[in-house]
Design a protein around this motif. Structure first.
Motif, PDB file in Angstrom:
ATOM      1  N   THR A   1       0.081  -4.824  -8.139  1.00  0.00           N
ATOM      2  CA  THR A   1      -1.338  -5.159  -8.199  1.00  0.00           C
ATOM      3  C   THR A   1      -1.533  -6.667  -8.135  1.00  0.00           C
ATOM      4  O   THR A   1      -2.405  -7.168  -7.430  1.00  0.00           O
ATOM      5  CB  THR A   1      -1.968  -4.589  -9.493  1.00  0.00           C
ATOM      6  OG1 THR A   1      -1.766  -3.189  -9.504  1.00  0.00           O
ATOM      7  CG2 THR A   1      -3.448  -4.884  -9.548  1.00  0.00           C
TER       8      THR A   1
ATOM      9  N   TYR B   1      -0.763  -7.792  -4.666  1.00  0.00           N
ATOM     10  CA  TYR B   1      -1.868  -7.408  -3.783  1.00  0.00           C
ATOM     11  C   TYR B   1      -3.012  -8.408  -3.899  1.00  0.00           C
ATOM     12  O   TYR B   1      -3.587  -8.837  -2.898  1.00  0.00           O
ATOM     13  CB  TYR B   1      -2.325  -5.990  -4.134  1.00  0.00           C
ATOM     14  CG  TYR B   1      -3.434  -5.472  -3.253  1.00  0.00           C
ATOM     15  CD1 TYR B   1      -3.163  -5.081  -1.952  1.00  0.00           C
ATOM     16  CD2 TYR B   1      -4.733  -5.363  -3.728  1.00  0.00           C
ATOM     17  CE1 TYR B   1      -4.172  -4.588  -1.131  1.00  0.00           C
ATOM     18  CE2 TYR B   1      -5.749  -4.879  -2.915  1.00  0.00           C
ATOM     19  CZ  TYR B   1      -5.457  -4.500  -1.627  1.00  0.00           C
ATOM     20  OH  TYR B   1      -6.462  -4.024  -0.818  1.00  0.00           O
TER      21      TYR B   1
ATOM     22  N   LEU C   1       2.174   1.704  -3.456  1.00  0.00           N
ATOM     23  CA  LEU C   1       1.135   2.141  -4.381  1.00  0.00           C
ATOM     24  C   LEU C   1       0.760   3.600  -4.168  1.00  0.00           C
ATOM     25  O   LEU C   1       0.324   4.278  -5.095  1.00  0.00           O
ATOM     26  CB  LEU C   1      -0.109   1.257  -4.242  1.00  0.00           C
ATOM     27  CG  LEU C   1       0.009  -0.149  -4.821  1.00  0.00           C
ATOM     28  CD1 LEU C   1      -1.218  -0.977  -4.452  1.00  0.00           C
ATOM     29  CD2 LEU C   1       0.173  -0.106  -6.334  1.00  0.00           C
ATOM     30  N   ASN C   2       0.913   4.095  -2.959  1.00  0.00           N
ATOM     31  CA  ASN C   2       0.564   5.480  -2.659  1.00  0.00           C
ATOM     32  C   ASN C   2       1.636   6.466  -3.106  1.00  0.00           C
ATOM     33  O   ASN C   2       1.386   7.664  -3.152  1.00  0.00           O
ATOM     34  CB  ASN C   2       0.283   5.657  -1.168  1.00  0.00           C
ATOM     35  CG  ASN C   2      -1.054   5.040  -0.774  1.00  0.00           C
ATOM     36  OD1 ASN C   2      -1.963   4.973  -1.584  1.00  0.00           O
ATOM     37  ND2 ASN C   2      -1.150   4.600   0.459  1.00  0.00           N
ATOM     38  N   LYS C   3       2.829   5.954  -3.427  1.00  0.00           N
ATOM     39  CA  LYS C   3       3.878   6.842  -3.923  1.00  0.00           C
ATOM     40  C   LYS C   3       3.514   7.303  -5.332  1.00  0.00           C
ATOM     41  O   LYS C   3       2.952   6.525  -6.108  1.00  0.00           O
ATOM     42  CB  LYS C   3       5.234   6.122  -3.971  1.00  0.00           C
ATOM     43  CG  LYS C   3       5.840   5.863  -2.624  1.00  0.00           C
ATOM     44  CD  LYS C   3       7.282   5.405  -2.689  1.00  0.00           C
ATOM     45  CE  LYS C   3       7.566   4.372  -3.745  1.00  0.00           C
ATOM     46  NZ  LYS C   3       8.910   3.801  -3.677  1.00  0.00           N
ATOM     47  N   PRO C   4       3.824   8.534  -5.663  1.00  0.00           N
ATOM     48  CA  PRO C   4       3.541   8.991  -7.035  1.00  0.00           C
ATOM     49  C   PRO C   4       4.377   8.196  -8.035  1.00  0.00           C
ATOM     50  O   PRO C   4       5.528   7.857  -7.771  1.00  0.00           O
ATOM     51  CB  PRO C   4       3.937  10.462  -7.020  1.00  0.00           C
ATOM     52  CG  PRO C   4       4.692  10.693  -5.777  1.00  0.00           C
ATOM     53  CD  PRO C   4       4.429   9.556  -4.842  1.00  0.00           C
TER      54      PRO C   4
ATOM     55  N   LYS D   1       0.835  -1.207   0.000  1.00  0.00           N
ATOM     56  CA  LYS D   1       0.000   0.000   0.000  1.00  0.00           C
ATOM     57  C   LYS D   1       0.864   1.250   0.000  1.00  0.00           C
ATOM     58  O   LYS D   1       0.562   2.221  -0.700  1.00  0.00           O
ATOM     59  CB  LYS D   1      -0.928  -0.004   1.208  1.00  0.00           C
ATOM     60  CG  LYS D   1      -2.110  -0.930   1.051  1.00  0.00           C
ATOM     61  CD  LYS D   1      -3.013  -0.852   2.266  1.00  0.00           C
ATOM     62  CE  LYS D   1      -4.222  -1.746   2.107  1.00  0.00           C
ATOM     63  NZ  LYS D   1      -5.096  -1.708   3.281  1.00  0.00           N
ATOM     64  N   ALA D   2       1.945   1.226   0.765  1.00  0.00           N
ATOM     65  CA  ALA D   2       2.846   2.382   0.806  1.00  0.00           C
ATOM     66  C   ALA D   2       3.466   2.612  -0.563  1.00  0.00           C
ATOM     67  O   ALA D   2       3.575   3.758  -1.024  1.00  0.00           O
ATOM     68  CB  ALA D   2       3.928   2.171   1.853  1.00  0.00           C
TER      69      ALA D   2
END
Length: 115
Positions: free
Chosen positions: A52, A55, A33-36, A30-31
């Motif tokens: 993905t 996940y 994926l949250n990065k630009p 999640k961390a």
């Protein structure tokens, strides 16, 4: 029978360890994926697809762990129920044995009183 609680505890501890590991992996994903996304790099899309996929696999594993834990709980409840039934059977058998012994002793005591 005395091994049932330790076997359940060991299996539950194993499931808990797997669950903790998956939760850590999930948080890391999640961390990430949250990065630009770095649009200047062609690997970004590949990384995104890999994450993905990982996940999805993690979600499947968590679902399997939930089912495993449910099965362990069901097995533990079944084992406790079986243990309760066995305990009741032993108590009934013990009471019947004591009653037979008392009748036999009472039968032996009556002839001695008559002599």
């Amino acid at each position: 029978i005395s091994q049932i609680p330790s076997a359940v505890a060991a299996a539950t501890a194993g499931l808990q360890a797997r669950s903790d590991m998956l939760n850590r992996d999930l948080a890391a994903m999640k961390a990430m994926l949250n990065k630009p996304l770095d649009t200047s790099c062609s690997a970004s899309r590949e990384e995104f697809l890999a994450l993905t996929s990982a996940y999805s696999l993690t979600q499947e594993e968590v679902a399997r762990l939930g089912k495993d834990l449910d099965n362990e709980r069901r097995d533990r409840c079944r084992a406790l129920s079986d243990l309760e039934r066995i305990t009741e059977d032993v108590a009934r058998a013990t009471a019947a044995t004591i009653e037979r012994a008392e009748r036999r002793l009472a039968g032996q005591a009556v002839p001695r009183l008559v002599d």
